[in-house]
Each structure stands twice: as structure tokens, then as C-alpha cells.
Motif scaffolding. Structure first.
Motif, PDB file in Angstrom:
ATOM      1  N   GLY A  68      27.621 -50.754 -13.557  1.00  0.00           N
ATOM      2  CA  GLY A  68      28.662 -49.741 -13.499  1.00  0.00           C
ATOM      3  C   GLY A  68      29.849 -50.229 -12.697  1.00  0.00           C
ATOM      4  O   GLY A  68      29.757 -51.204 -11.929  1.00  0.00           O
ATOM      5  N   TYR A  69      30.982 -49.552 -12.869  1.00  0.00           N
ATOM      6  CA  TYR A  69      32.208 -49.903 -12.157  1.00  0.00           C
ATOM      7  C   TYR A  69      32.985 -48.644 -11.838  1.00  0.00           C
ATOM      8  O   TYR A  69      33.065 -47.722 -12.664  1.00  0.00           O
ATOM      9  N   SER A  70      33.569 -48.588 -10.636  1.00  0.00           N
ATOM     10  CA  SER A  70      34.419 -47.460 -10.265  1.00  0.00           C
ATOM     11  C   SER A  70      35.616 -47.960  -9.477  1.00  0.00           C
ATOM     12  O   SER A  70      35.504 -48.897  -8.677  1.00  0.00           O
ATOM     13  N   SER A  71      36.758 -47.337  -9.716  1.00  0.00           N
ATOM     14  CA  SER A  71      37.983 -47.668  -8.993  1.00  0.00           C
ATOM     15  C   SER A  71      38.896 -46.453  -9.039  1.00  0.00           C
ATOM     16  O   SER A  71      39.251 -45.988 -10.131  1.00  0.00           O
ATOM     17  N   GLY A  72      39.263 -45.942  -7.869  1.00  0.00           N
ATOM     18  CA  GLY A  72      40.068 -44.736  -7.849  1.00  0.00           C
ATOM     19  C   GLY A  72      39.335 -43.588  -8.510  1.00  0.00           C
ATOM     20  O   GLY A  72      38.178 -43.312  -8.219  1.00  0.00           O
ATOM     21  N   GLY A  73      39.979 -42.938  -9.461  1.00  0.00           N
ATOM     22  CA  GLY A  73      39.341 -41.828 -10.162  1.00  0.00           C
ATOM     23  C   GLY A  73      38.530 -42.243 -11.362  1.00  0.00           C
ATOM     24  O   GLY A  73      37.859 -41.406 -11.978  1.00  0.00           O
ATOM     25  N   PHE A  74      38.546 -43.537 -11.720  1.00  0.00           N
ATOM     26  CA  PHE A  74      37.878 -44.008 -12.928  1.00  0.00           C
ATOM     27  C   PHE A  74      36.479 -44.527 -12.616  1.00  0.00           C
ATOM     28  O   PHE A  74      36.253 -45.209 -11.611  1.00  0.00           O
ATOM     29  N   ALA A  75      35.514 -44.215 -13.497  1.00  0.00           N
ATOM     30  CA  ALA A  75      34.152 -44.747 -13.380  1.00  0.00           C
ATOM     31  C   ALA A  75      33.585 -44.964 -14.769  1.00  0.00           C
ATOM     32  O   ALA A  75      33.901 -44.220 -15.717  1.00  0.00           O
ATOM     33  N   THR A  76      32.741 -45.987 -14.908  1.00  0.00           N
ATOM     34  CA  THR A  76      32.087 -46.261 -16.184  1.00  0.00           C
ATOM     35  C   THR A  76      30.759 -46.944 -15.923  1.00  0.00           C
ATOM     36  O   THR A  76      30.541 -47.518 -14.844  1.00  0.00           O
ATOM     37  N   ALA A  77      29.837 -46.891 -16.881  1.00  0.00           N
ATOM     38  CA  ALA A  77      28.533 -47.542 -16.762  1.00  0.00           C
ATOM     39  C   ALA A  77      27.957 -47.776 -18.145  1.00  0.00           C
ATOM     40  O   ALA A  77      28.245 -47.036 -19.099  1.00  0.00           O
ATOM     41  N   VAL A  78      27.109 -48.824 -18.234  1.00  0.00           N
ATOM     42  CA  VAL A  78      26.379 -49.147 -19.462  1.00  0.00           C
ATOM     43  C   VAL A  78      24.945 -49.477 -19.062  1.00  0.00           C
ATOM     44  O   VAL A  78      24.714 -50.166 -18.062  1.00  0.00           O
ATOM     45  N   THR A  79      23.966 -48.981 -19.836  1.00  0.00           N
ATOM     46  CA  THR A  79      22.557 -49.277 -19.555  1.00  0.00           C
ATOM     47  C   THR A  79      21.813 -49.625 -20.837  1.00  0.00           C
ATOM     48  O   THR A  79      22.210 -49.227 -21.935  1.00  0.00           O
ATOM     49  N   TRP A  80      20.717 -50.363 -20.663  1.00  0.00           N
ATOM     50  CA  TRP A  80      19.788 -50.689 -21.751  1.00  0.00           C
ATOM     51  C   TRP A  80      18.377 -50.528 -21.239  1.00  0.00           C
ATOM     52  O   TRP A  80      18.070 -50.932 -20.107  1.00  0.00           O
ATOM     53  N   ASP A  81      17.501 -49.902 -22.030  1.00  0.00           N
ATOM     54  CA  ASP A  81      16.113 -49.747 -21.605  1.00  0.00           C
ATOM     55  C   ASP A  81      15.175 -49.903 -22.798  1.00  0.00           C
ATOM     56  O   ASP A  81      15.559 -49.661 -23.950  1.00  0.00           O
ATOM     57  N   ARG A  82      13.937 -50.300 -22.487  1.00  0.00           N
ATOM     58  CA  ARG A  82      12.903 -50.455 -23.512  1.00  0.00           C
ATOM     59  C   ARG A  82      11.572 -50.005 -22.934  1.00  0.00           C
ATOM     60  O   ARG A  82      11.178 -50.409 -21.834  1.00  0.00           O
ATOM     61  N   GLN A  83      10.860 -49.171 -23.722  1.00  0.00           N
ATOM     62  CA  GLN A  83       9.544 -48.684 -23.345  1.00  0.00           C
ATOM     63  C   GLN A  83       8.536 -49.170 -24.386  1.00  0.00           C
ATOM     64  O   GLN A  83       8.590 -48.757 -25.546  1.00  0.00           O
ATOM     65  N   ASN A  84       7.622 -50.041 -23.998  1.00  0.00           N
ATOM     66  CA  ASN A  84       6.614 -50.548 -24.922  1.00  0.00           C
ATOM     67  C   ASN A  84       5.467 -49.557 -25.069  1.00  0.00           C
ATOM     68  O   ASN A  84       5.083 -48.877 -24.119  1.00  0.00           O
ATOM     69  N   GLY A  85       4.929 -49.472 -26.271  1.00  0.00           N
ATOM     70  CA  GLY A  85       3.805 -48.588 -26.531  1.00  0.00           C
ATOM     71  C   GLY A  85       2.539 -49.060 -25.840  1.00  0.00           C
ATOM     72  O   GLY A  85       2.417 -50.218 -25.412  1.00  0.00           O
ATOM     73  N   ALA A  86       1.547 -48.157 -25.777  1.00  0.00           N
ATOM     74  CA  ALA A  86       0.293 -48.470 -25.090  1.00  0.00           C
ATOM     75  C   ALA A  86      -0.705 -49.188 -25.986  1.00  0.00           C
ATOM     76  O   ALA A  86      -1.704 -49.720 -25.497  1.00  0.00           O
ATOM     77  N   GLY A  87      -0.466 -49.196 -27.311  1.00  0.00           N
ATOM     78  CA  GLY A  87      -1.374 -49.873 -28.240  1.00  0.00           C
ATOM     79  C   GLY A  87      -2.786 -49.318 -28.146  1.00  0.00           C
ATOM     80  O   GLY A  87      -3.006 -48.106 -28.178  1.00  0.00           O
ATOM     81  N   ASN A  88      -3.758 -50.208 -28.008  1.00  0.00           N
ATOM     82  CA  ASN A  88      -5.157 -49.791 -27.913  1.00  0.00           C
ATOM     83  C   ASN A  88      -5.564 -49.394 -26.505  1.00  0.00           C
ATOM     84  O   ASN A  88      -6.731 -49.106 -26.246  1.00  0.00           O
ATOM     85  N   GLY A  89      -4.589 -49.366 -25.592  1.00  0.00           N
ATOM     86  CA  GLY A  89      -4.901 -48.998 -24.223  1.00  0.00           C
ATOM     87  C   GLY A  89      -5.140 -47.524 -24.024  1.00  0.00           C
ATOM     88  O   GLY A  89      -5.512 -47.093 -22.934  1.00  0.00           O
ATOM     89  N   THR A  90      -4.913 -46.711 -25.053  1.00  0.00           N
ATOM     90  CA  THR A  90      -5.165 -45.275 -24.977  1.00  0.00           C
ATOM     91  C   THR A  90      -6.095 -44.882 -26.118  1.00  0.00           C
ATOM     92  O   THR A  90      -6.286 -45.618 -27.077  1.00  0.00           O
ATOM     93  N   THR A  91      -6.672 -43.685 -26.009  1.00  0.00           N
ATOM     94  CA  THR A  91      -7.553 -43.151 -27.056  1.00  0.00           C
ATOM     95  C   THR A  91      -7.065 -41.766 -27.455  1.00  0.00           C
ATOM     96  O   THR A  91      -7.021 -40.871 -26.632  1.00  0.00           O
ATOM     97  N   PRO A  92      -6.653 -41.552 -28.727  1.00  0.00           N
ATOM     98  CA  PRO A  92      -6.601 -42.575 -29.784  1.00  0.00           C
ATOM     99  C   PRO A  92      -5.476 -43.585 -29.538  1.00  0.00           C
ATOM    100  O   PRO A  92      -4.610 -43.350 -28.703  1.00  0.00           O
ATOM    101  N   ALA A  93      -5.507 -44.682 -30.246  1.00  0.00           N
ATOM    102  CA  ALA A  93      -4.542 -45.757 -30.048  1.00  0.00           C
ATOM    103  C   ALA A  93      -3.114 -45.248 -30.248  1.00  0.00           C
ATOM    104  O   ALA A  93      -2.846 -44.414 -31.116  1.00  0.00           O
TER     105      ALA A  93
END
Length: 358
Positions: free
Chosen positions: A201-226
């Protein structure tokens, strides 16, 4: 508390952590804090029968919570920090989420001039970097910045909280950076259930901005049911400009969910714009529009119009009146709330509430 002060506090807390109490920088300190927020809400199309309802709700403007945060000066600019925070359903007195005491935050870490490193359960980089760009400001009633009740049983939302977290935040002049890693903790499968989140993110005076990226992997066979989810990916961007009495906001989310089966990918885009205007130090009016473009067979493309009038009775206590109207296309159901099911292709709601901070 004025709107501009709240925005600046959110920016600073997201970058380096609000952990000090007063001027006690050279010693240990612990602060008890919280928000108690409740109101009376009217909704039409509130159930399967399509009827209206009036009810007492918790957290119309901000989720009710209490917490402890503290810091200890370790010397040489290094500090130990901790934070424990629990959500409260103020209308019933129960815990807010899953009967978990510290469902919102439970962290310990270290901080210095190079940033802050935390371990435990916490909000994500995406959440803390993007919510300052929500015109309605963290409000359950009525905002779709974190998620919306999408059509066809979907809920294409923001990666907001995680357990088993290692999180870093740093602020260097006008630039802030952040990263969150949530360990899956599945033996023999490092990828399974793991989550990753990056932001700048960046801010200066009255201006602010931000960018994000995220990833959530599935649990696969680690849960029941898969778990059939392969991964969920979110990309966010936001910008704001504070002219003084007037502030303008804009935000965007690209959402993608893929599966390990032949099921079709779930794709959507969310856009929002809004403004806040201080008519006086005590009275502020907020307005926002949220538009979701859902790609695929259940093309409801819901839209939400939201307004809130807020009056500060003191530095800690405020009264507010919120109103919202949501509508979806092609006969799909929609809800004003990010948390509840919809029972018709439109919904109207209004909340009269009171909030106190301590």
C-alpha cells in the motif's frame, strides 16, 4: 471520533499494530478495550415465507468485541506484543463465532522499526489493507466489501481471518507491505489447507491505495468427507482520497474458486464506490454502491445501495441510522447481509443503532 481520525488509525494499525498504551513506551503495558454496538433492524423478505421482521441485532456498524493488547519494551527498539480479542453477540451475550473465546485475534509477536512479526490467529493482510477503502467502514449493516450473499448458494468473499498464522507488517515512509502465511499443518502435505496473502500500500497526503493477492488451498483428503476445493484466489485493489470534509472511496475484488472434480470454476468480480461527508465534527453521512458480476449459469449480478447517517454524541459514543436496498437479476435470491441467506430477488432494510467504544 471523527471519520478522518478513524481512517488514519486504521491505516496505522494495519501497518505497525496498535499495541502501545498512552506514553508507556519504556515499560510493560496492557490495555482493555472494546466496542459495544447494538440496534433495532427492520427487514422485508426475511424468511422462506417472505415476511418482514424487526429484531435487535449486534454490531450494525462494527462487530461488538472486547480484547486485551499489550507491549513490553525489550530494549534497543525491540518490543514484545500480544493481542487477544473476542467477538460478542450483544443481543444474546453469547460468543460471536463458533463458540470460540478469542475468535477474532489471539497473537503474540515482536516489533521494531523494521516492522512486526506475529504468530497465532489473526485477520489477514487483505482484510487490514482493504477495509480502509470500504466507504461503510467495517460495517455488517450494510456492506459487501468483505463478502456478499451471492446467488446459487455461493458466497464469493474476502480472505479475512486465519488460524496457524505467521504474519509480517512493515511501514516505510508512505509505503506499507504485508504478508500472511497460514500453515495447513497436515502431515506429509505442506500444500494442503495452507493459505498465503501478500499486500502493498501507499499513502501521501489525502491519497491512499493498496493491492493484495491471496490464495487458500483446499484440504483435499485431510477432511472427511474429502474437500473438493482445489484453491480459492482473491485479488483486491482499493483507492481513496480525503479532501478534508469529503472523502471518496473505490474498491475491486476478483474472486476465483477451482475444484479437484469436474465442477465448473466459480468466478466473479466485485466493484464498489462511495463517499463520506462531514457536515460538522459530530455529523457524517456515508453512501456506497456495491456491484457483483457473477460469471456462470446463476448470473444474478446483485447490487447493493447503502446509506448511513452517524452522529457522535461524544468521543466514545455515537448513534447511527443505516439503510440498504439489494436486488439480483434472473430471479436469483439476494440478502442485504454478508452473513445470511436471501429469500427473494430484492431486500430492503434499516437499522437504528447505538455504539460505545472503551
Amino acid at each position: 471520533m471523527k471519520r478522518k481520525a478513524l481512517v488514519l488509525a486504521a491505516w496505522g494499525c494495519g501497518a505497525v499494530g496498535c499495541v502501545a498504551s498512552g506514553g508507556a513506551l519504556a515499560q510493560s503495558s496492557v490495555t482493555l478495550y472494546g466496542i459495544v454496538d447494538s440496534g433495532v433492524e427492520y427487514l422485508n423478505h426475511a424468511g422462506p415465507g417472505g415476511g418482514s421482521t424487526a429484531k435487535v441485532i449486534s454490531g450494525g456498524k462494527n462487530t461488538s468485541r472486547w480484547g486485551l493488547r499489550g507491549t513490553e519494551d525489550l530494549g534497543g527498539g525491540l518490543k514484545a506484543v500480544f493481542q487477544l480479542e473476542s467477538g460478542i453477540a450483544l443481543d444474546t451475550g453469547k460468543l460471536d463465532t463458533d463458540n470460540t473465546l478469542f475468535d477474532r485475534r489471539a497473537t503474540v509477536g515482536l516489533s521494531n522499526n523494521w516492522g512486526r512479526l506475529l504468530l497465532g490467529r489473526d485477520f489477514t493482510t487483505t482484510y487490514d489493507f482493504m477495509l480502509p477503502f470500504d466507504p461503510m467502514g467495517y460495517a455488517p449493516n450494510y456492506s459487501w466489501a468483505t463478502s456478499a450473499t451471492a446467488t446459487g448458494g455461493r458466497k464469493d468473499g474476502m480472505f479475512s481471518r486465519a488460524t496457524n498464522v505467521v504474519r509480517y507488517d512493515g511501514k516505510f515512509g508512505g509505503v506499507k507491505v504485508g504478508a500472511t502465511v497460514s500453515l495447513g499443518e497436515v502431515p506429509g502435505e505442506f500444500k494442503s489447507s495452507s493459505k498465503y496473502d501478500l499486500g502493498v500500500g501507499y499513502s501521501s497526503g489525502g491519497f491512499a491505495t493498496a493491492v493484495t493477492w491471496d490464495r487458500q488451498n483446499g484440504a483435499g483428503n485431510g477432511t472427511t468427507p474429502a474437500d473438493t476445493v482445489d484453491y480459492i484466489q482473491g485479488i483486491h485493489a482499493g483507492a481513496s482520497y480525503d479532501f478534508g470534509a469529503l472523502a471518496l472511496y473505490a474498491g475491486y475484488r476478483n474472486y476465483k474458486r477451482t475444484f479437484t472434480t469436474a465442477a465448473a470454476k466459480q468466478l466473479s468480480d466485485m466493484y464498489w464506490v462511495g463517499a463520506a461527508y462531514d457536515f460538522s465534527p459530530a455529523f457524517t453521512l456515508y453512501g456506497a454502491v456495491y456491484k457483483q458480476n457473477i460469471k456462470g449459469a446463476t448470473d444474478g449480478d446483485p447490487i447493493l445501495f447503502s446509506l448511513r447517517a452517524q452522529y457522535n454524541l461524544s468521543k466514545r459514543t455515537m448513534a447511527y441510522l443505516s439503510a440498504g436496498y439489494a436486488k439480483a437479476r434472473n430471479g436469483q435470491n439476494v440478502s442485504l447481509s454478508r452473513d445470511f441467506l436471501g429469500y427473494a430477488n430484492n431486500q430492503v432494510g434499516a437499522t437504528l443503532g447505538l455504539q460505545h467504544r472503551f
